[in-house]
Enzyme design. Sequence first.
Site, PDB file in Angstrom:
ATOM      1  N   ARG A 288       0.806  -1.228   0.000  1.00 47.61           N
ATOM      2  CA  ARG A 288       0.000   0.000   0.000  1.00 47.61           C
ATOM      3  C   ARG A 288       0.834   1.269   0.000  1.00 47.61           C
ATOM      4  O   ARG A 288       0.646   2.163  -0.820  1.00 47.61           O
ATOM      5  CB  ARG A 288      -0.885   0.041   1.241  1.00 47.61           C
ATOM      6  CG  ARG A 288      -2.225  -0.602   1.076  1.00 47.61           C
ATOM      7  CD  ARG A 288      -2.719  -1.061   2.431  1.00 47.61           C
ATOM      8  NE  ARG A 288      -1.998  -2.250   2.792  1.00 47.61           N
ATOM      9  CZ  ARG A 288      -2.443  -3.466   2.530  1.00 47.61           C
ATOM     10  NH1 ARG A 288      -3.608  -3.635   2.004  1.00 47.61           N
ATOM     11  NH2 ARG A 288      -1.729  -4.520   2.812  1.00 47.61           N
ATOM     12  N   THR A 289       1.743   1.376   0.981  1.00 49.57           N
ATOM     13  CA  THR A 289       2.442   2.650   1.172  1.00 49.57           C
ATOM     14  C   THR A 289       3.311   2.990  -0.034  1.00 49.57           C
ATOM     15  O   THR A 289       3.340   4.131  -0.499  1.00 49.57           O
ATOM     16  CB  THR A 289       3.282   2.589   2.468  1.00 49.57           C
ATOM     17  OG1 THR A 289       2.415   2.187   3.539  1.00 49.57           O
ATOM     18  CG2 THR A 289       3.875   3.937   2.798  1.00 49.57           C
TER      19      THR A 289
ATOM     20  N   LYS B   5      23.669  -2.255   6.753  1.00 44.60           N
ATOM     21  CA  LYS B   5      22.599  -1.284   6.532  1.00 44.60           C
ATOM     22  C   LYS B   5      22.992   0.168   6.770  1.00 44.60           C
ATOM     23  O   LYS B   5      22.725   1.020   5.940  1.00 44.60           O
ATOM     24  CB  LYS B   5      21.383  -1.666   7.361  1.00 44.60           C
ATOM     25  CG  LYS B   5      20.703  -2.849   6.743  1.00 44.60           C
ATOM     26  CD  LYS B   5      19.224  -2.871   6.974  1.00 44.60           C
ATOM     27  CE  LYS B   5      18.612  -3.983   6.156  1.00 44.60           C
ATOM     28  NZ  LYS B   5      17.868  -4.922   6.953  1.00 44.60           N
TER      29      LYS B   5
ATOM     30  N   ARG C   3      11.266   4.019   3.745  1.00 44.60           N
ATOM     31  CA  ARG C   3      10.802   3.004   4.695  1.00 44.60           C
ATOM     32  C   ARG C   3      12.011   2.162   5.058  1.00 44.60           C
ATOM     33  O   ARG C   3      12.749   1.712   4.184  1.00 44.60           O
ATOM     34  CB  ARG C   3       9.709   2.133   4.090  1.00 44.60           C
ATOM     35  CG  ARG C   3       9.437   0.908   4.956  1.00 44.60           C
ATOM     36  CD  ARG C   3       8.185   0.184   4.609  1.00 44.60           C
ATOM     37  NE  ARG C   3       7.005   0.939   4.997  1.00 44.60           N
ATOM     38  CZ  ARG C   3       5.790   0.404   5.115  1.00 44.60           C
ATOM     39  NH1 ARG C   3       5.614  -0.872   4.876  1.00 44.60           N
ATOM     40  NH2 ARG C   3       4.757   1.137   5.469  1.00 44.60           N
TER      41      ARG C   3
ATOM     42  N   HIS D 183       4.954   6.166  11.581  1.00 44.45           N
ATOM     43  CA  HIS D 183       4.426   6.075  10.229  1.00 44.45           C
ATOM     44  C   HIS D 183       3.441   7.255  10.073  1.00 44.45           C
ATOM     45  O   HIS D 183       2.228   7.061  10.036  1.00 44.45           O
ATOM     46  CB  HIS D 183       3.712   4.727  10.078  1.00 44.45           C
ATOM     47  CG  HIS D 183       3.385   4.322   8.681  1.00 44.45           C
ATOM     48  ND1 HIS D 183       3.567   5.154   7.582  1.00 44.45           N
ATOM     49  CD2 HIS D 183       2.858   3.167   8.192  1.00 44.45           C
ATOM     50  CE1 HIS D 183       3.171   4.512   6.499  1.00 44.45           C
ATOM     51  NE2 HIS D 183       2.741   3.311   6.838  1.00 44.45           N
TER      52      HIS D 183
HETATM   53  C1  NCD Z   1       1.588  -0.874   8.286  1.00 43.33           C
HETATM   54  C2  NCD Z   1       3.082  -0.736   8.297  1.00 43.33           C
HETATM   55  O1  NCD Z   1       3.782  -1.217   7.423  1.00 43.33           O
HETATM   56  O2  NCD Z   1       3.528  -0.090   9.216  1.00 43.33           O
HETATM   57  N1  NCD Z   1       1.015  -1.009   7.050  1.00 43.33           N
HETATM   58  C3  NCD Z   1       0.859   0.079   6.256  1.00 43.33           C
HETATM   59  O3  NCD Z   1       1.753   0.856   6.040  1.00 43.33           O
HETATM   60  N2  NCD Z   1      -0.348   0.270   5.706  1.00 43.33           N
HETATM   61  C4  NCD Z   1       1.087  -1.789   9.315  1.00 43.33           C
HETATM   62  C5  NCD Z   1       1.537  -3.203   9.332  1.00 43.33           C
HETATM   63  O4  NCD Z   1       2.515  -3.588   8.703  1.00 43.33           O
HETATM   64  O5  NCD Z   1       0.887  -3.973  10.037  1.00 43.33           O
END
Ligand code: NCD
Length: 308
Positions: free
Chosen positions: A56-57, A84, A106, A134
Amino acid sequence: MIRHLLSAADLDAGTATEVLDTAARMDEAIADREVKKLPTLRGRTVVNLFYEDSTRTRISFEAAAKRLSADVINFSAKGSSVSKGESLKDTALTLQAMGADAVVIRHPASGAPYQLAGWVNGSVLNAGDGTHEHPTQALLDAYTMRSRLGRVDGLSVAIVGDVLHSRVARSNVLLLSALGAKVTLVGPPTLLPLGIEDALASGTEVRYDLDEVLPGVDVVMMLRVQRERMEDAYFPSAREYTRRYGLDGARLRALPEHAIVMHPGPMNRGMEISPEVADSPRSTIVEQVANGVSVRMAVLYLLLGGAK
Ligand code: NCD
């Protein structure tokens, strides 16, 4: 406007409201157009730097930047053999040389976006750092509450489940409290950070019994059980977890009639949320994804374009 978005704590109520209002205007501007694109960030470069899995993100940030006509570079660092810390700095210097106007990062290490912000001239947007924060998820969640329930101020929001490993929970506690919501964290003691009561702002509560909390909330936000971050057994069994903290049809019916069900995704269907609840009209899970694009457009616009 701020230069980076590293934490939800970077946003006071005024700035957060400006983001939400801008997101609403982005929605309107796009809806009126045959070509779903605005020229706002033409000639600017947005780099998506993902060191951790994401559906999604990552897609959402890419769509947001493209709808604003920015040039988008996607860098997926997964599988790199370089240590890293070092690879992050080397990558940062490369991005700097390429003239990135914004870097969306991320990273599995909490705090990585802060380091990056010290190495590049462009804006840094935290798209999830370890178990820390986040912030754009919290913004899209607040946006979803506002569009479904008309406001955030005064809402009672329960955030349920694996709070310990959840950057979504952390950012939401900060943002929703700043916007005047009352947040209650619910979960087994093993999945709530030690001493959390003392660390929370007044008004925020910690509860262990989900059934006691449900009748009094406007929003219930279910969190994914993050098994990939668990080295120990935090609960006896998946079945036991679901029995005490899973949102099923019976618990859905215990909510006030107007209440909504949220989940950031990805879901463990059948564990923290039953398929019946996930697919019910009370669930905003798909809307949250759509709203994520508008909110990220607003953030990119305000950090990059709005200043000009
Ligand atoms: C979340 C994340 O990656 O922090 N998902 C997201 O970004 N929509 C939550 C999760 O991984 O459970």
